[in-house]
Design a protein around this motif. Structure first.
Motif, mmCIF file in Angstrom:
data_model
loop_
_atom_site.group_PDB
_atom_site.id
_atom_site.type_symbol
_atom_site.label_atom_id
_atom_site.label_comp_id
_atom_site.label_asym_id
_atom_site.label_seq_id
_atom_site.Cartn_x
_atom_site.Cartn_y
_atom_site.Cartn_z
ATOM 1 N N LYS A 1 0.833 -1.209 0.000
ATOM 2 C CA LYS A 1 0.000 0.000 0.000
ATOM 3 C C LYS A 1 0.870 1.263 0.000
ATOM 4 C CE LYS A 1 -3.731 2.247 2.533
ATOM 5 N NZ LYS A 1 -4.573 2.200 3.719
ATOM 6 N N LEU A 2 1.900 1.271 0.827
ATOM 7 C CA LEU A 2 2.766 2.447 0.923
ATOM 8 C C LEU A 2 3.570 2.686 -0.361
ATOM 9 C CD1 LEU A 2 4.143 2.073 4.562
ATOM 10 C CD2 LEU A 2 2.563 3.813 3.733
ATOM 11 N N LEU A 3 3.961 1.596 -1.011
ATOM 12 C CA LEU A 3 4.777 1.732 -2.219
ATOM 13 C C LEU A 3 3.949 1.672 -3.504
ATOM 14 C CD1 LEU A 3 7.744 -0.518 -1.087
ATOM 15 C CD2 LEU A 3 7.673 1.964 -1.152
ATOM 16 N N ASP A 4 2.622 1.626 -3.362
ATOM 17 C CA ASP A 4 1.697 1.585 -4.496
ATOM 18 C C ASP A 4 1.993 0.439 -5.452
ATOM 19 O OD1 ASP A 4 0.192 3.761 -3.625
ATOM 20 O OD2 ASP A 4 1.539 5.174 -4.584
ATOM 21 N N ILE A 5 2.193 -0.757 -4.901
ATOM 22 C CA ILE A 5 2.432 -1.953 -5.718
ATOM 23 C C ILE A 5 1.186 -2.821 -5.637
ATOM 24 C CG2 ILE A 5 3.825 -4.032 -5.953
ATOM 25 C CD1 ILE A 5 6.116 -2.501 -4.691
#
Length: 85
Positions: free
Chosen positions: A80-84
């Protein structure tokens, strides 16, 4: 000067041993109760994350830990934090 320091050192040593022995004599009257439910509690180990960045700018990671649920939560949070996706 050295005589004064050695006298002070000897005084501190005597004071330390006399207070140490008097405290140990007082502790003999204390009763200790063992509670097995408290002894079995272990703190949770955190999930260890090794975050790596490739030459293309993408991220990869290695997750290690004892609790599988915590590893899955950490993986979801990283995605979620790295938008993967």
């Amino acid at each position: 000067m050295r005589k004064i320091l050695s006298i002070i050192g000897i005084c501190f040593t005597i004071i330390f041993f006399t207070t140490n022995f008097s405290l140990s004599a007082e502790n003999k009257n204390i009763q200790i109760k063992k509670q097995p439910e408290i002894q079995q509690i272990k703190p949770k180990k955190p999930v260890k994350i090794k975050l790596k960045r490739t030459t293309e700018g993408k991220y990869t990671w290695d997750l290690t830990g004892d609790d599988v649920d915590e590893i899955v939560k950490a993986d979801k949070r990283l995605r979620k934090l790295l938008d993967i996706q």
